[in-house]
Write a protein that holds these residues in place. Sequence first.
Motif, PDB file in Angstrom:
ATOM      1  N   PRO A 278      19.773  -0.505  -0.113  1.00 24.50           N
ATOM      2  CA  PRO A 278      19.926   0.619  -1.022  1.00 24.50           C
ATOM      3  C   PRO A 278      21.168   0.541  -1.900  1.00 24.50           C
ATOM      4  O   PRO A 278      21.140   0.957  -3.026  1.00 24.50           O
ATOM      5  N   LYS A 279      22.284  -0.004  -1.387  1.00 23.47           N
ATOM      6  CA  LYS A 279      23.516   0.000  -2.175  1.00 23.47           C
ATOM      7  C   LYS A 279      23.405  -0.845  -3.434  1.00 23.47           C
ATOM      8  O   LYS A 279      23.986  -0.535  -4.447  1.00 23.47           O
ATOM      9  N   ARG A 280      22.639  -1.898  -3.379  1.00 26.50           N
ATOM     10  CA  ARG A 280      22.538  -2.779  -4.537  1.00 26.50           C
ATOM     11  C   ARG A 280      21.631  -2.203  -5.618  1.00 26.50           C
ATOM     12  O   ARG A 280      21.765  -2.524  -6.774  1.00 26.50           O
ATOM     13  N   ALA A 281      20.701  -1.396  -5.217  1.00 20.43           N
ATOM     14  CA  ALA A 281      19.735  -0.857  -6.176  1.00 20.43           C
ATOM     15  C   ALA A 281      20.293   0.375  -6.855  1.00 20.43           C
ATOM     16  O   ALA A 281      21.064   1.119  -6.286  1.00 20.43           O
ATOM     17  N   LYS A 282      19.856   0.577  -8.057  1.00 20.48           N
ATOM     18  CA  LYS A 282      20.203   1.807  -8.762  1.00 20.48           C
ATOM     19  C   LYS A 282      19.338   2.935  -8.219  1.00 20.48           C
ATOM     20  O   LYS A 282      18.342   2.696  -7.536  1.00 20.48           O
ATOM     21  N   GLY A 283      19.680   4.175  -8.526  1.00 21.48           N
ATOM     22  CA  GLY A 283      18.977   5.339  -8.003  1.00 21.48           C
ATOM     23  C   GLY A 283      17.485   5.315  -8.249  1.00 21.48           C
ATOM     24  O   GLY A 283      16.692   5.641  -7.372  1.00 21.48           O
ATOM     25  N   GLU A 284      17.081   4.894  -9.420  1.00 18.70           N
ATOM     26  CA  GLU A 284      15.662   4.873  -9.749  1.00 18.70           C
ATOM     27  C   GLU A 284      14.911   3.872  -8.880  1.00 18.70           C
ATOM     28  O   GLU A 284      13.819   4.146  -8.402  1.00 18.70           O
ATOM     29  N   ASP A 285      15.508   2.715  -8.657  1.00 16.47           N
ATOM     30  CA  ASP A 285      14.875   1.706  -7.809  1.00 16.47           C
ATOM     31  C   ASP A 285      14.761   2.187  -6.373  1.00 16.47           C
ATOM     32  O   ASP A 285      13.760   1.930  -5.705  1.00 16.47           O
ATOM     33  N   LEU A 286      15.778   2.862  -5.892  1.00 16.16           N
ATOM     34  CA  LEU A 286      15.759   3.395  -4.525  1.00 16.16           C
ATOM     35  C   LEU A 286      14.605   4.377  -4.351  1.00 16.16           C
ATOM     36  O   LEU A 286      13.799   4.261  -3.423  1.00 16.16           O
ATOM     37  N   ILE A 287      14.511   5.312  -5.259  1.00 16.77           N
ATOM     38  CA  ILE A 287      13.456   6.319  -5.151  1.00 16.77           C
ATOM     39  C   ILE A 287      12.082   5.671  -5.284  1.00 16.77           C
ATOM     40  O   ILE A 287      11.168   5.991  -4.533  1.00 16.77           O
ATOM     41  N   ARG A 288      11.928   4.731  -6.194  1.00 21.60           N
ATOM     42  CA  ARG A 288      10.644   4.049  -6.378  1.00 21.60           C
ATOM     43  C   ARG A 288      10.245   3.308  -5.100  1.00 21.60           C
ATOM     44  O   ARG A 288       9.111   3.415  -4.642  1.00 21.60           O
ATOM     45  N   HIS A 289      11.176   2.605  -4.499  1.00 20.06           N
ATOM     46  CA  HIS A 289      10.877   1.856  -3.283  1.00 20.06           C
ATOM     47  C   HIS A 289      10.530   2.801  -2.123  1.00 20.06           C
ATOM     48  O   HIS A 289       9.559   2.558  -1.399  1.00 20.06           O
ATOM     49  N   LEU A 290      11.316   3.855  -1.948  1.00 24.44           N
ATOM     50  CA  LEU A 290      11.046   4.805  -0.869  1.00 24.44           C
ATOM     51  C   LEU A 290       9.696   5.479  -1.064  1.00 24.44           C
ATOM     52  O   LEU A 290       8.947   5.666  -0.104  1.00 24.44           O
ATOM     53  N   TYR A 291       9.370   5.803  -2.306  1.00 22.23           N
ATOM     54  CA  TYR A 291       8.089   6.455  -2.573  1.00 22.23           C
ATOM     55  C   TYR A 291       6.929   5.499  -2.298  1.00 22.23           C
ATOM     56  O   TYR A 291       5.926   5.879  -1.711  1.00 22.23           O
ATOM     57  N   GLU A 292       7.081   4.241  -2.734  1.00 24.20           N
ATOM     58  CA  GLU A 292       6.010   3.270  -2.502  1.00 24.20           C
ATOM     59  C   GLU A 292       5.774   3.054  -1.012  1.00 24.20           C
ATOM     60  O   GLU A 292       4.643   2.924  -0.567  1.00 24.20           O
ATOM     61  N   GLU A 293       6.861   3.006  -0.242  1.00 24.18           N
ATOM     62  CA  GLU A 293       6.733   2.707   1.184  1.00 24.18           C
ATOM     63  C   GLU A 293       6.402   3.934   2.033  1.00 24.18           C
ATOM     64  O   GLU A 293       5.652   3.847   2.997  1.00 24.18           O
ATOM     65  N   HIS A 294       6.950   5.097   1.677  1.00 23.75           N
ATOM     66  CA  HIS A 294       6.834   6.272   2.545  1.00 23.75           C
ATOM     67  C   HIS A 294       6.202   7.491   1.864  1.00 23.75           C
ATOM     68  O   HIS A 294       5.993   8.508   2.516  1.00 23.75           O
ATOM     69  N   GLY A 295       5.923   7.400   0.574  1.00 25.65           N
ATOM     70  CA  GLY A 295       5.438   8.558  -0.168  1.00 25.65           C
ATOM     71  C   GLY A 295       4.140   9.140   0.352  1.00 25.65           C
ATOM     72  O   GLY A 295       3.992  10.358   0.480  1.00 25.65           O
ATOM     73  N   ARG A 296       3.201   8.291   0.685  1.00 26.36           N
ATOM     74  CA  ARG A 296       1.897   8.760   1.154  1.00 26.36           C
ATOM     75  C   ARG A 296       2.017   9.529   2.470  1.00 26.36           C
ATOM     76  O   ARG A 296       1.463  10.609   2.621  1.00 26.36           O
ATOM     77  N   SER A 297       2.784   8.993   3.419  1.00 29.71           N
ATOM     78  CA  SER A 297       2.928   9.689   4.707  1.00 29.71           C
ATOM     79  C   SER A 297       3.765  10.953   4.549  1.00 29.71           C
ATOM     80  O   SER A 297       3.498  11.973   5.201  1.00 29.71           O
ATOM     81  N   LEU A 298       4.765  10.906   3.675  1.00 27.75           N
ATOM     82  CA  LEU A 298       5.571  12.110   3.411  1.00 27.75           C
ATOM     83  C   LEU A 298       4.711  13.221   2.825  1.00 27.75           C
ATOM     84  O   LEU A 298       4.806  14.376   3.248  1.00 27.75           O
ATOM     85  N   LEU A 299       3.875  12.863   1.860  1.00 24.32           N
ATOM     86  CA  LEU A 299       3.014  13.856   1.218  1.00 24.32           C
ATOM     87  C   LEU A 299       2.012  14.439   2.216  1.00 24.32           C
ATOM     88  O   LEU A 299       1.777  15.648   2.242  1.00 24.32           O
TER      89      LEU A 299
END
Length: 179
Positions: free
Chosen positions: A8-29
């Motif tokens: 996460p530290k290397r990625a910018k905020g947008e990349d972090l959110i995109r990655h988290l959403y791709e990996e966990h968005g469906r289960s979170l929703l």
Amino acid sequence: MAIGGWRPKRAKGEDLIRHLYEEHGRSLLAYATRLTGDRAAAEDVVQETLVRAWKHADDLENGKGSVRGWLLTVARNIITDKVRARASRPQEVEEPAESPATTKDHAQGVVDSMTVLGAMDGLSPEHREVLVELYYRGHTVTEAAQSLGIAAGTVKSRSYYALRALRAVMQGKGTEAAR
């Protein structure tokens, strides 16, 4: 803690959110929808959860436990906070929309009352007394039966036939059904 080889530290905020959403968005929703019972509210919770994840990227990198567990806990806490906030405020009441159907003038109410009273004159005395007891005096079937000195079943039967007769009179079909 690296997330699937991604830090996460290397990625910018947008990349972090995109990655988290791709990996966990469906289960979170799915989790938020199950807790709220409302898909739109659940989408808002997921968005707020991802914003908090972006704000706490260091916690995700250095924290213990799974990222998904952290995200689900944050989502649950957001939902709990919203429920508590709603419960602590008085319920909001919407102003009724003014529509022609709901805004009758006094004159129309008087005309309607006179029409119904005139139609009731076309009913038999037994039917008229039952309607007066039930609708004008607001009595229950039992109270009307006691007041009129008849059985509750008779009150029900007479009110049924009285309303049919009243409808016939109001529609101009005559009074033969009322007797």
